[in-house]
Design a protein around this motif. Structure first.
Motif, mmCIF file in Angstrom:
data_model
loop_
_atom_site.group_PDB
_atom_site.id
_atom_site.type_symbol
_atom_site.label_atom_id
_atom_site.label_comp_id
_atom_site.label_asym_id
_atom_site.label_seq_id
_atom_site.Cartn_x
_atom_site.Cartn_y
_atom_site.Cartn_z
ATOM 1 N N ARG A 296 0.858 -1.185 0.000
ATOM 2 C CA ARG A 296 0.000 0.000 0.000
ATOM 3 C C ARG A 296 0.901 1.244 0.000
ATOM 4 N NH1 ARG A 296 -4.711 -2.183 2.509
ATOM 5 N NH2 ARG A 296 -4.706 -4.401 1.933
ATOM 6 N N TRP A 297 0.407 2.333 -0.579
ATOM 7 C CA TRP A 297 1.174 3.585 -0.631
ATOM 8 C C TRP A 297 0.330 4.720 -0.065
ATOM 9 C CZ3 TRP A 297 6.041 4.127 -3.307
ATOM 10 C CH2 TRP A 297 6.496 2.959 -3.936
ATOM 11 N N GLU A 298 0.912 5.465 0.855
ATOM 12 C CA GLU A 298 0.303 6.693 1.361
ATOM 13 C C GLU A 298 1.417 7.720 1.555
ATOM 14 O OE1 GLU A 298 -2.794 7.060 1.363
ATOM 15 O OE2 GLU A 298 -3.586 5.012 1.445
ATOM 16 N N TYR A 299 1.046 8.980 1.833
ATOM 17 C CA TYR A 299 2.038 10.047 1.914
ATOM 18 C C TYR A 299 1.896 10.823 3.213
ATOM 19 C CZ TYR A 299 2.285 8.620 -2.889
ATOM 20 O OH TYR A 299 2.407 7.845 -4.007
ATOM 21 N N LEU A 300 3.045 11.234 3.759
ATOM 22 C CA LEU A 300 3.081 11.866 5.074
ATOM 23 C C LEU A 300 3.645 13.281 4.977
ATOM 24 C CD1 LEU A 300 2.692 11.254 8.176
ATOM 25 C CD2 LEU A 300 5.159 10.835 8.223
ATOM 26 N N PRO A 301 2.899 14.283 5.439
ATOM 27 C CA PRO A 301 3.395 15.667 5.411
ATOM 28 C C PRO A 301 4.261 15.957 6.638
ATOM 29 C CG PRO A 301 1.167 15.647 6.254
ATOM 30 C CD PRO A 301 1.504 14.213 5.926
ATOM 31 N N TYR A 302 5.409 15.351 6.672
ATOM 32 C CA TYR A 302 6.295 15.432 7.835
ATOM 33 C C TYR A 302 7.564 16.188 7.476
ATOM 34 C CZ TYR A 302 9.486 13.811 11.539
ATOM 35 O OH TYR A 302 10.393 13.756 12.565
ATOM 36 N N SER A 303 8.028 17.005 8.401
ATOM 37 C CA SER A 303 9.250 17.784 8.205
ATOM 38 C C SER A 303 10.432 17.051 8.829
ATOM 39 C CB SER A 303 9.070 19.161 8.849
ATOM 40 O OG SER A 303 10.274 19.885 8.843
ATOM 41 N N MET A 304 11.370 16.603 8.006
ATOM 42 C CA MET A 304 12.499 15.808 8.482
ATOM 43 C C MET A 304 13.471 16.635 9.319
ATOM 44 S SD MET A 304 12.361 12.562 7.543
ATOM 45 C CE MET A 304 14.069 12.052 7.715
ATOM 46 N N HIS A 305 14.034 15.996 10.357
ATOM 47 C CA HIS A 305 15.055 16.605 11.204
ATOM 48 C C HIS A 305 16.441 16.015 10.961
ATOM 49 C CE1 HIS A 305 12.336 18.658 14.224
ATOM 50 N NE2 HIS A 305 11.484 17.919 13.539
ATOM 51 N N MET A 306 16.490 14.841 10.315
ATOM 52 C CA MET A 306 17.746 14.104 10.116
ATOM 53 C C MET A 306 18.386 13.790 11.471
ATOM 54 S SD MET A 306 17.149 14.252 7.003
ATOM 55 C CE MET A 306 18.421 13.072 6.601
ATOM 56 N N ALA A 307 17.530 13.390 12.416
ATOM 57 C CA ALA A 307 17.955 13.192 13.797
ATOM 58 C C ALA A 307 18.365 11.766 14.120
ATOM 59 C CB ALA A 307 16.843 13.638 14.748
ATOM 60 N N GLY A 308 18.518 10.925 13.119
ATOM 61 C CA GLY A 308 19.042 9.583 13.350
ATOM 62 C C GLY A 308 18.211 8.789 14.337
ATOM 63 N N PRO A 309 18.819 8.308 15.444
ATOM 64 C CA PRO A 309 18.116 7.450 16.401
ATOM 65 C C PRO A 309 16.845 8.067 16.970
ATOM 66 C CG PRO A 309 20.477 7.409 16.809
ATOM 67 C CD PRO A 309 20.249 8.471 15.792
ATOM 68 N N ARG A 310 16.916 9.344 17.357
ATOM 69 C CA ARG A 310 15.726 9.971 17.943
ATOM 70 C C ARG A 310 14.599 10.084 16.910
ATOM 71 N NH1 ARG A 310 16.565 12.957 22.977
ATOM 72 N NH2 ARG A 310 14.509 13.857 22.600
ATOM 73 N N GLU A 311 14.965 10.324 15.657
ATOM 74 C CA GLU A 311 13.926 10.434 14.632
ATOM 75 C C GLU A 311 13.322 9.069 14.312
ATOM 76 O OE1 GLU A 311 12.769 13.542 11.344
ATOM 77 O OE2 GLU A 311 14.878 12.973 11.312
ATOM 78 N N ALA A 312 14.086 7.997 14.465
ATOM 79 C CA ALA A 312 13.539 6.659 14.274
ATOM 80 C C ALA A 312 12.395 6.413 15.256
ATOM 81 C CB ALA A 312 14.635 5.609 14.455
ATOM 82 N N ILE A 313 12.583 6.862 16.510
ATOM 83 C CA ILE A 313 11.525 6.742 17.511
ATOM 84 C C ILE A 313 10.293 7.536 17.077
ATOM 85 C CG2 ILE A 313 10.878 7.225 19.903
ATOM 86 C CD1 ILE A 313 12.891 4.954 19.622
ATOM 87 N N GLN A 314 10.512 8.749 16.583
ATOM 88 C CA GLN A 314 9.403 9.601 16.135
ATOM 89 C C GLN A 314 8.636 8.948 14.985
ATOM 90 O OE1 GLN A 314 8.773 12.134 17.950
ATOM 91 N NE2 GLN A 314 8.130 13.964 16.847
ATOM 92 N N HIS A 315 9.364 8.386 14.023
ATOM 93 C CA HIS A 315 8.715 7.749 12.877
ATOM 94 C C HIS A 315 7.919 6.517 13.300
ATOM 95 C CE1 HIS A 315 10.011 10.171 9.549
ATOM 96 N NE2 HIS A 315 11.281 10.074 9.876
ATOM 97 N N MET A 316 8.472 5.732 14.210
ATOM 98 C CA MET A 316 7.757 4.543 14.678
ATOM 99 C C MET A 316 6.464 4.937 15.389
ATOM 100 S SD MET A 316 11.010 2.314 16.036
ATOM 101 C CE MET A 316 10.096 0.867 16.581
ATOM 102 N N MET A 317 6.530 5.979 16.204
ATOM 103 C CA MET A 317 5.354 6.463 16.920
ATOM 104 C C MET A 317 4.273 6.944 15.940
ATOM 105 S SD MET A 317 5.112 9.829 19.319
ATOM 106 C CE MET A 317 5.030 10.860 17.837
#
Length: 428
Positions: A296-317
């Motif tokens: 399935r394909w959908e799109y997310l209006p999210y502003s990237m931080h390039m925060a590595g480990p911390r951003e992985a947590i944000q994306h999973m949430m």
């Protein structure tokens, strides 16, 4: 530059990524406890997807009645224009992607997330969500209309105004406060000198060049009896990416009959990344070319931080709120390089390690991505298998690919889909 950020040595201490224990499912935002009376739960959506939203309930802050919208606007003291990054954040607050929060973080919530990777109640949360401003006129107690051009997007009831410790924010969230990091540079040069907390009321979703379904809308399309594996990306999908997320369904961690939700971010990212509207076009042609029932394909209006480990947590949430049970974690996920030295800010597996460490708290299972390479003998196999069997590995760097793209050279189809290459050339 809006703020002088202290230049510190690259530090990725354990304290920067520590998690406070979870104590409750009530978040503190804008100085108020957010109980169920502030949260509109989409029962239909929750019944359709087996994953529970982060914090227990899916937030929906959108006002549906037109007269109620007019009344909310009439209460506003003034209006302000949203920046592209703010527009992404307010949309994800309104539609529940940032559940359980119902507004921009107040000082207590901001400090808790920065220092503990958790809301004040202990619920894990990857990165702070803040409203920034340089305005001296905006003050706590005001209700402000947030606009995108002529379109009324939301109102916000400001509860506090504070001067953030930006060097500390960058050090904790990005592992460094050096402005060679794109996230630190964004905080230092794009964000205003003040942050303000406050509760958001949604009026209208932004009008975008790419469709962005809400978490409730996506959940309605997902099976309630199968695992949903999220794949996050911010670049065009090439052959190796496609092989990666389709093979993830064979991982022992994924149950039988699972599906993949390819969920690219199409908002602001690094300065040298391909624009979101162009990325969207590449995804659309690839979606048609590779159409199957398990993707399935959908799109997310999210502003990237390039925060590595911390951003992985944000994306999973976020993907948990969209109904996903699993999340593919690639090598150096959301990583970045120094704009001066070119060195990586994070280790290749730091994001994977932090995701595994916090999988239970998040309620999302990380699926480590395969390190795939293309070989003459068997096409895509793991790097370990290629080395063990002595296969001839084909390589093409991203830099070389961009040079070939600009020069009109033929791009090997083992590296990139022809349809994707055509879109990139048309929009180069």
């Amino acid at each position: 530059m809006k703020i002088a950020v202290a230049t510190l040595a690259l530090i990725a201490s354990a304290s920067a990524f520590s998690i406070a224990p979870r104590t409750a499912n009530v978040a503190s935002v804008g100085g108020n406890s957010l109980t169920q009376k502030f949260v509109s739960r989409s029962n239909t959506a929750l019944e359709m997807a087996k994953q529970t939203p982060h914090g227990g309930s899916l937030v929906d802050l959108m006002v549906k009645d037109e007269s109620a919208k007019e009344a909310a606007i009439a209460k506003c003291d003034t209006e302000v224009q949203l920046s592209p990054r703010q527009l992404c954040d307010v949309e994800l607050i309104m539609n529940g992607a940032f559940s359980p929060i119902t507004g921009f973080m107040d000082e207590a919530s901001y400090k808790s997330v920065v220092e503990n990777t958790a809301l004040p109640d202990g619920l894990i949360f990857g990165l702070p969500v803040v409203y920034d401003t340089d305005s001296e006129d905006l003050q706590p107690g005001m209700t402000v209309l947030l606009k995108d051009g002529d379109r009324a997007i939301a109102t916000i009831e400001f509860t506090d105004k504070f001067t953030p410790d930006k060097p500390l924010e960058c050090l904790k969230c990005y592992g460094t406060s050096q402005i060679e990091h794109p996230g630190s540079l964004m905080v230092a040069t794009e964000r205003g000198q003040y942050y303000m907390g406050g509760k958001v009321t949604g009026l209208n979703l932004p009008v975008r060049d790419f469709p962005c379904k809400t978490p409730a809308e996506v959940r309605e399309t997902l099976p309630d009896d199968a695992d949903v594996v999220a794949f996050q990306c911010r670049n065009p999908v090439h052959r190796a990416h496609y092989e990666l997320f389709t093979r993830a369904l064979d991982d022992p961690l994924v149950g039988e009959g699972g599906i993949v939700l390819v969920h690219p971010t199409c908002g602001p990212t690094q300065a040298d990344d391909i624009p979101g509207t162009v990325r969207y076009k590449t995804y659309e042609v690839l979606k048609e070319e590779t159409k199957n029932d398990r993707t399935r394909w959908e799109y997310l209006p999210y502003s990237m931080h390039m925060a590595g480990p911390r951003e992985a947590i944000q994306h999973m949430m976020i993907r948990k709120n969209f109904g996903c049970t699993h999340f593919i974690i690639g090598r150096d996920m959301a990583g970045s390089k120094s704009s001066v030295t070119g060195d990586d800010f994070y280790g290749a597996y730091e994001a994977q390690d932090l995701a595994k460490e916090n999988a239970e708290k998040l309620g999302v299972t990380p699926v480590p991505s395969l390190n795939l390479v293309y070989t003459e003998e068997e096409e895509y196999v793991t790097a370990d298998e290629a080395e063990e069997k002595g296969y001839d590995v084909k390589k093409l760097s991203g830099t070389k690919f961009r040079q070939m793209l600009r020069g009109g050279e033929d791009i090997p189809e083992w590296f990139a889909f022809k349809s994707v290459v055509e879109v990139l050339r048309e929009n180069n």
